[in-house]
Write a protein that holds these residues in place. Sequence first.
Motif, PDB file in Angstrom:
ATOM      1  N   ASP A   1     -25.856   3.953   9.672  1.00 25.48           N
ATOM      2  CA  ASP A   1     -24.761   3.565   8.798  1.00 25.48           C
ATOM      3  C   ASP A   1     -23.757   4.724   8.785  1.00 25.48           C
ATOM      4  N   ARG A   2     -22.483   4.412   8.843  1.00 27.18           N
ATOM      5  CA  ARG A   2     -21.465   5.469   8.939  1.00 27.18           C
ATOM      6  C   ARG A   2     -21.570   6.479   7.790  1.00 27.18           C
ATOM      7  N   ASP A   3     -21.727   6.004   6.559  1.00 29.75           N
ATOM      8  CA  ASP A   3     -21.822   6.922   5.412  1.00 29.75           C
ATOM      9  C   ASP A   3     -23.091   7.774   5.466  1.00 29.75           C
ATOM     10  N   GLU A   4     -24.201   7.176   5.885  1.00 34.52           N
ATOM     11  CA  GLU A   4     -25.453   7.932   6.000  1.00 34.52           C
ATOM     12  C   GLU A   4     -25.357   8.983   7.106  1.00 34.52           C
ATOM     13  N   TRP A   5     -24.657   8.649   8.196  1.00 40.20           N
ATOM     14  CA  TRP A   5     -24.461   9.596   9.287  1.00 40.20           C
ATOM     15  C   TRP A   5     -23.662  10.819   8.808  1.00 40.20           C
ATOM     16  N   VAL A   6     -22.666  10.590   7.972  1.00 43.78           N
ATOM     17  CA  VAL A   6     -21.882  11.694   7.417  1.00 43.78           C
ATOM     18  C   VAL A   6     -22.773  12.570   6.540  1.00 43.78           C
ATOM     19  N   LYS A   7     -23.587  11.929   5.678  1.00 37.62           N
ATOM     20  CA  LYS A   7     -24.503  12.690   4.817  1.00 37.62           C
ATOM     21  C   LYS A   7     -25.490  13.500   5.654  1.00 37.62           C
ATOM     22  N   PHE A   8     -26.040  12.895   6.679  1.00 44.35           N
ATOM     23  CA  PHE A   8     -26.991  13.587   7.545  1.00 44.35           C
ATOM     24  C   PHE A   8     -26.333  14.809   8.191  1.00 44.35           C
ATOM     25  N   ASN A   9     -25.144  14.639   8.732  1.00 45.59           N
ATOM     26  CA  ASN A   9     -24.477  15.739   9.421  1.00 45.59           C
ATOM     27  C   ASN A   9     -24.029  16.852   8.486  1.00 45.59           C
ATOM     28  N   PHE A  10     -23.837  16.528   7.219  1.00 40.60           N
ATOM     29  CA  PHE A  10     -23.465  17.553   6.238  1.00 40.60           C
ATOM     30  C   PHE A  10     -24.618  18.530   6.011  1.00 40.60           C
ATOM     31  N   ALA A  11     -25.853  17.998   5.966  1.00 40.56           N
ATOM     32  CA  ALA A  11     -27.030  18.856   5.735  1.00 40.56           C
ATOM     33  C   ALA A  11     -28.251  18.230   6.417  1.00 40.56           C
ATOM     34  N   PRO A  12     -28.326  18.280   7.768  1.00 37.93           N
ATOM     35  CA  PRO A  12     -29.434  17.622   8.465  1.00 37.93           C
ATOM     36  C   PRO A  12     -30.811  18.127   8.067  1.00 37.93           C
ATOM     37  N   GLU A  13     -30.920  19.392   7.729  1.00 39.71           N
ATOM     38  CA  GLU A  13     -32.226  19.949   7.360  1.00 39.71           C
ATOM     39  C   GLU A  13     -32.707  19.421   6.008  1.00 39.71           C
ATOM     40  N   LYS A  14     -31.820  18.863   5.210  1.00 43.56           N
ATOM     41  CA  LYS A  14     -32.192  18.355   3.888  1.00 43.56           C
ATOM     42  C   LYS A  14     -32.258  16.829   3.839  1.00 43.56           C
ATOM     43  N   TYR A  15     -31.714  16.165   4.841  1.00 44.18           N
ATOM     44  CA  TYR A  15     -31.644  14.710   4.822  1.00 44.18           C
ATOM     45  C   TYR A  15     -33.007  14.108   5.166  1.00 44.18           C
ATOM     46  N   ASN A  16     -33.517  13.258   4.307  1.00 39.45           N
ATOM     47  CA  ASN A  16     -34.744  12.495   4.542  1.00 39.45           C
ATOM     48  C   ASN A  16     -35.931  13.399   4.911  1.00 39.45           C
ATOM     49  N   THR A  17     -36.012  14.542   4.253  1.00 40.78           N
ATOM     50  CA  THR A  17     -37.025  15.541   4.621  1.00 40.78           C
ATOM     51  C   THR A  17     -38.456  15.043   4.429  1.00 40.78           C
ATOM     52  N   GLU A  18     -38.705  14.254   3.422  1.00 43.34           N
ATOM     53  CA  GLU A  18     -40.076  13.811   3.171  1.00 43.34           C
ATOM     54  C   GLU A  18     -40.628  13.020   4.359  1.00 43.34           C
ATOM     55  N   ARG A  19     -39.870  12.054   4.843  1.00 42.02           N
ATOM     56  CA  ARG A  19     -40.316  11.251   5.998  1.00 42.02           C
ATOM     57  C   ARG A  19     -40.400  12.108   7.260  1.00 42.02           C
ATOM     58  N   ARG A  20     -39.362  12.868   7.516  1.00 43.31           N
ATOM     59  CA  ARG A  20     -39.321  13.690   8.730  1.00 43.31           C
ATOM     60  C   ARG A  20     -40.497  14.664   8.778  1.00 43.31           C
ATOM     61  N   GLU A  21     -40.748  15.365   7.673  1.00 41.93           N
ATOM     62  CA  GLU A  21     -41.836  16.340   7.647  1.00 41.93           C
ATOM     63  C   GLU A  21     -43.205  15.674   7.761  1.00 41.93           C
ATOM     64  N   ALA A  22     -43.367  14.514   7.169  1.00 42.91           N
ATOM     65  CA  ALA A  22     -44.645  13.801   7.279  1.00 42.91           C
ATOM     66  C   ALA A  22     -44.921  13.420   8.736  1.00 42.91           C
ATOM     67  N   ILE A  23     -43.915  12.929   9.424  1.00 37.26           N
ATOM     68  CA  ILE A  23     -44.084  12.560  10.834  1.00 37.26           C
ATOM     69  C   ILE A  23     -44.336  13.800  11.682  1.00 37.26           C
ATOM     70  N   GLU A  24     -43.537  14.832  11.482  1.00 36.85           N
ATOM     71  CA  GLU A  24     -43.699  16.060  12.280  1.00 36.85           C
ATOM     72  C   GLU A  24     -45.065  16.698  12.049  1.00 36.85           C
ATOM     73  N   ASN A  25     -45.516  16.749  10.808  1.00 36.23           N
ATOM     74  CA  ASN A  25     -46.817  17.349  10.510  1.00 36.23           C
ATOM     75  C   ASN A  25     -47.965  16.558  11.118  1.00 36.23           C
ATOM     76  N   SER A  26     -47.934  15.243  10.982  1.00 36.19           N
ATOM     77  CA  SER A  26     -49.031  14.446  11.540  1.00 36.19           C
ATOM     78  C   SER A  26     -49.026  14.520  13.066  1.00 36.19           C
ATOM     79  N   TYR A  27     -47.848  14.551  13.668  1.00 34.61           N
ATOM     80  CA  TYR A  27     -47.758  14.671  15.126  1.00 34.61           C
ATOM     81  C   TYR A  27     -48.323  16.009  15.589  1.00 34.61           C
ATOM     82  N   SER A  28     -47.930  17.087  14.940  1.00 30.65           N
ATOM     83  CA  SER A  28     -48.424  18.419  15.312  1.00 30.65           C
ATOM     84  C   SER A  28     -49.938  18.507  15.158  1.00 30.65           C
ATOM     85  N   GLN A  29     -50.459  17.999  14.055  1.00 27.63           N
ATOM     86  CA  GLN A  29     -51.906  18.030  13.825  1.00 27.63           C
ATOM     87  C   GLN A  29     -52.640  17.182  14.860  1.00 27.63           C
TER      88      GLN A  29
END
Length: 168
Positions: free
Chosen positions: A126-154
Amino acid sequence: MPHLPEGFQPLIGTDETSIDDKGRVLITKAKRDRLGENFVVMLGKSGGISCYPSNIVDQLLQEVFSVDTMNPAREEYTRLVLGNAFDEITFDAQGRMVVPKRIREEARLTGELYAIGCGDRVEIWDRDEWVKFNFAPEKYNTERREAIENSYSQMLFSRQATRLEVSA
């Protein structure tokens, strides 16, 4: 390390598009050709949705299924990733794909969108969500991203540990 499928052409470039009230999204011919006749759509790790050619998903599945079925990290990874995926997505005669309602709502796809070629996939935001993501990618949707990254690494760590035990 996974190899690119023979003849693979990367998905590149950013296009503006939109989604209608029936969940249909027009995708450019170049991206359609590279996604193929049947492809997979899943909730993106960071946001939006990700569209993968079937041969790329096959590689992902080979990697995941090489890990023991009783591995809790594999269970979590497959739940987060495959549990939010839809396969055998196709394009209609006008070059539109229908984004399933559940994933469309979770990805907040409304109105104006971007279709972004990311090499092995097309991300649709979504255009508005893309703007939000690009403003602070490290903070956008961190819960989902970290859960996926952690389970993948493990999952990968346990696979490597198993290989070391077997070779010892």
